[in-house]
Design a protein around this motif. Structure first.
Motif, PDB file in Angstrom:
ATOM      1  N   PRO A 102       0.840  -1.204   0.000  1.00 44.24           N
ATOM      2  CA  PRO A 102       0.000   0.000   0.000  1.00 44.24           C
ATOM      3  C   PRO A 102       0.876   1.254   0.000  1.00 44.24           C
ATOM      4  N   ASN A 103       0.357   2.335  -0.601  1.00 51.60           N
ATOM      5  CA  ASN A 103       1.097   3.598  -0.530  1.00 51.60           C
ATOM      6  C   ASN A 103       0.482   4.503   0.535  1.00 51.60           C
ATOM      7  N   LYS A 104       0.969   5.717   0.649  1.00 51.74           N
ATOM      8  CA  LYS A 104       0.507   6.625   1.705  1.00 51.74           C
ATOM      9  C   LYS A 104      -0.704   7.444   1.290  1.00 51.74           C
ATOM     10  N   GLU A 105      -1.154   7.267   0.042  1.00 54.98           N
ATOM     11  CA  GLU A 105      -2.281   8.053  -0.473  1.00 54.98           C
ATOM     12  C   GLU A 105      -3.555   7.222  -0.632  1.00 54.98           C
ATOM     13  N   GLY A 106      -3.535   5.980  -0.150  1.00 51.45           N
ATOM     14  CA  GLY A 106      -4.734   5.146  -0.252  1.00 51.45           C
ATOM     15  C   GLY A 106      -4.751   4.253  -1.473  1.00 51.45           C
ATOM     16  N   GLY A 107      -3.621   4.164  -2.194  1.00 51.47           N
ATOM     17  CA  GLY A 107      -3.529   3.307  -3.365  1.00 51.47           C
ATOM     18  C   GLY A 107      -2.529   2.179  -3.161  1.00 51.47           C
ATOM     19  N   ILE A 108      -2.109   1.590  -4.283  1.00 48.80           N
ATOM     20  CA  ILE A 108      -1.250   0.407  -4.247  1.00 48.80           C
ATOM     21  C   ILE A 108       0.024   0.672  -5.050  1.00 48.80           C
ATOM     22  N   VAL A 109       1.176   0.477  -4.404  1.00 49.10           N
ATOM     23  CA  VAL A 109       2.462   0.601  -5.089  1.00 49.10           C
ATOM     24  C   VAL A 109       2.628  -0.551  -6.072  1.00 49.10           C
ATOM     25  N   ASP A 110       2.248  -1.758  -5.643  1.00 47.04           N
ATOM     26  CA  ASP A 110       2.331  -2.961  -6.481  1.00 47.04           C
ATOM     27  C   ASP A 110       1.647  -4.109  -5.758  1.00 47.04           C
ATOM     28  N   LEU A 156      -7.751 -12.849 -16.987  1.00 46.21           N
ATOM     29  CA  LEU A 156      -8.990 -12.067 -16.951  1.00 46.21           C
ATOM     30  C   LEU A 156     -10.199 -12.969 -16.734  1.00 46.21           C
ATOM     31  N   GLU A 157     -10.207 -14.151 -17.322  1.00 45.47           N
ATOM     32  CA  GLU A 157     -11.302 -15.092 -17.072  1.00 45.47           C
ATOM     33  C   GLU A 157     -11.398 -15.465 -15.595  1.00 45.47           C
ATOM     34  N   MET A 158     -10.266 -15.405 -14.886  1.00 49.08           N
ATOM     35  CA  MET A 158     -10.270 -15.707 -13.455  1.00 49.08           C
ATOM     36  C   MET A 158     -10.559 -14.482 -12.600  1.00 49.08           C
ATOM     37  N   GLY A 159     -10.606 -13.304 -13.223  1.00 50.56           N
ATOM     38  CA  GLY A 159     -10.829 -12.074 -12.467  1.00 50.56           C
ATOM     39  C   GLY A 159      -9.615 -11.626 -11.691  1.00 50.56           C
ATOM     40  N   PHE A 160      -8.403 -12.098 -12.091  1.00 48.51           N
ATOM     41  CA  PHE A 160      -7.165 -11.686 -11.424  1.00 48.51           C
ATOM     42  C   PHE A 160      -6.786 -10.275 -11.869  1.00 48.51           C
ATOM     43  N   CYS A 161      -6.382  -9.454 -10.920  1.00 53.48           N
ATOM     44  CA  CYS A 161      -6.011  -8.065 -11.220  1.00 53.48           C
ATOM     45  C   CYS A 161      -4.668  -7.979 -11.928  1.00 53.48           C
ATOM     46  N   LEU A 162      -4.584  -7.034 -12.872  1.00 52.46           N
ATOM     47  CA  LEU A 162      -3.329  -6.717 -13.548  1.00 52.46           C
ATOM     48  C   LEU A 162      -2.911  -5.325 -13.108  1.00 52.46           C
ATOM     49  N   TYR A 163      -1.689  -5.226 -12.541  1.00 53.33           N
ATOM     50  CA  TYR A 163      -1.219  -3.921 -12.088  1.00 53.33           C
ATOM     51  C   TYR A 163      -1.050  -2.989 -13.282  1.00 53.33           C
ATOM     52  N   GLY A 164      -1.528  -1.750 -13.108  1.00 51.88           N
ATOM     53  CA  GLY A 164      -1.481  -0.783 -14.193  1.00 51.88           C
ATOM     54  C   GLY A 164      -2.797  -0.718 -14.949  1.00 51.88           C
ATOM     55  N   ASN A 165      -3.616  -1.763 -14.815  1.00 56.76           N
ATOM     56  CA  ASN A 165      -4.960  -1.778 -15.390  1.00 56.76           C
ATOM     57  C   ASN A 165      -6.010  -1.729 -14.291  1.00 56.76           C
ATOM     58  N   ASP A 166      -6.101  -2.824 -13.524  1.00 50.87           N
ATOM     59  CA  ASP A 166      -7.175  -2.986 -12.535  1.00 50.87           C
ATOM     60  C   ASP A 166      -6.810  -2.450 -11.160  1.00 50.87           C
ATOM     61  N   ILE A 167      -5.536  -2.372 -10.879  1.00 45.60           N
ATOM     62  CA  ILE A 167      -5.056  -1.761  -9.632  1.00 45.60           C
ATOM     63  C   ILE A 167      -3.871  -0.867  -9.968  1.00 45.60           C
ATOM     64  N   ASP A 168      -3.726   0.216  -9.203  1.00 44.20           N
ATOM     65  CA  ASP A 168      -2.595   1.123  -9.421  1.00 44.20           C
ATOM     66  C   ASP A 168      -2.428   2.021  -8.204  1.00 44.20           C
TER      67      ASP A 168
END
Length: 361
Positions: free
Chosen positions: A87-95, A235-247
């Motif tokens: 997690p980062n300090k702004e409420g998001g995700i570093v990776d 994507l069929e499994m609903g797994f997140c891709l960093y840079g698309n679904d999480i950032d």
């Protein structure tokens, strides 16, 4: 562009090569649908040597991991791994990343996304105020993902390690195809079963292991698989891709990753996320399927019946397994319930879709 130890293998097999995260990578060999089906129904080999690997060692290694990751790494014993995020300090995700326990309370391996290697290294290092020994072994580590229901059966003759009975998110270490110190992990990004194999890029290791896998799998029809099918499978499994679904702007709770966000300990910005859990999120990552002909793509707007913007698409494709267009996207929470009707704006046309449960298959 960087090459992996297998780049010449891909070119020799006629792969279509593209730049990805600074690496020269195969996008496909025989076609995405064909490769996708090979992994879902049999077995396929992905070169994912572009991924990053860090070793953290010492009495304070676990303490550092606990402070920078959202999941509870104290639950890990030697031979176990877990999915987590920074997690980062702004409420998001570093990776997002995998944490492997090599030696309880003393040695761990973190596996991070290729595009974030330097960013993650700098981020974790900035919290390392207790002299944890850190090694970035990304450039000298090979990683192959052999995925599919027949993967372990094909690989078992190449090692005395019992890989056919490896439980999900556990790993073992030993000799594989005549190469020592190989980590074989029951993880992957396809939902089709199989393992990931980590080994040092030294001597002729890469050629030995690649050739042994394809020789062992020849009769069973094992295939090399590119990044294109890797994306449709995840994507069929609903797994997140960093840079698309999480950032850096999406919280793990918004992304449906509350299960890797443990408030039994303090971690970066944990008070903020705990409040978010109590108060509830305003947007949520959902899966959807198209009800009208069209394929949703990253950044397409999601709208309601009146045409008001209620979110945006983060990933979308034509599902090879289902024969229909599917996607992931963030929507305002009031539209996040299963079967909610939403509309995807594609070339200025609103096409009907509905929220569905993930995984899609």
């Amino acid at each position: 562009m960087k090459n992996t130890p297998f780049t010449q293998k891909h070119i020799g097999l006629g792969a279509k090569m593209v730049e990805f995260a600074g690496y020269n990578m195969p996008i496909s060999y025989t076609g995405i649908n064909d490769e996708h089906a090979a992994v879902r129904n049999n077995a396929g080999v992905f070169d994912v040597s572009h991924m990053g690997e860090f070793i953290l060692k010492g009495a304070n290694a676990l303490d550092l991991i606990q402070r920078v990751t959202s999941n509870d790494a104290s639950k890990l014993t030697a031979g176990k791994a877990q999915y987590s995020c920074l997690p980062n300090k702004e409420g998001g995700i570093v990776d997002d990343l995998l944490v492997y326990c090599l030696e309880e309370n003393n040695a761990y391996m973190l596996v991070v996304n290729a595009s974030n290697i330097e960013k993650d290294w700098n981020w974790i290092s900035s919290f390392n105020d207790k002299e944890v020994e850190m090694h970035n072994i990304s450039d000298k580590t090979c990683l192959l993902a052999i995925q599919g229901p027949n993967a372990t059966k094909i690989l078992q003759p190449l090692t005395s390690m019992d890989i056919m009975n490896l439980k999900y998110y556990t790993f073992t270490k030993g000799t594989f195809a005549g190469v020592d110190n190989v980590v074989i992990s029951a993880t992957g990004y396809t939902g089709a079963g199989g393992v990931e194999i980590y080994f040092e890029d030294a001597g002729d290791n890469a050629n030995k292991i690649w050739d042994a896998i394809f020789e062992a799998g020849k009769a069973a029809g094992i295939k090399p698989i590119g990044l294109g099918a890797r994306d449709t499978l995840r994507l069929e499994m609903g797994f997140c891709l960093y840079g698309n679904d999480i950032d850096d702007t999406t919280s793990p709770l918004e992304a449906g990753l509350g299960w890797i966000t443990k408030f039994s300990k303090e971690f970066t910005n944990s008070a903020y996320f705990a409040k978010q859990k109590t108060d509830g999120v305003t947007k949520k990552l959902v899966g959807f399927e198209m009800l009208e002909r069209g394929i949703a793509r990253h950044d397409h707007e999601i709208k309601d019946f009146e045409g008001t913007v209620i979110g945006k698409v983060t990933s979308g494709t034509q599902s090879p397994s289902l024969g229909k267009a599917i996607g992931l996207g963030y929507v305002d929470v009031q539209y996040a319930a299963i079967d909610s009707e939403i509309f995807i704006s594609i070339r200025n046309t609103l096409l009907k879709a509905k929220v569905v449960k993930i995984p899609f298959v």
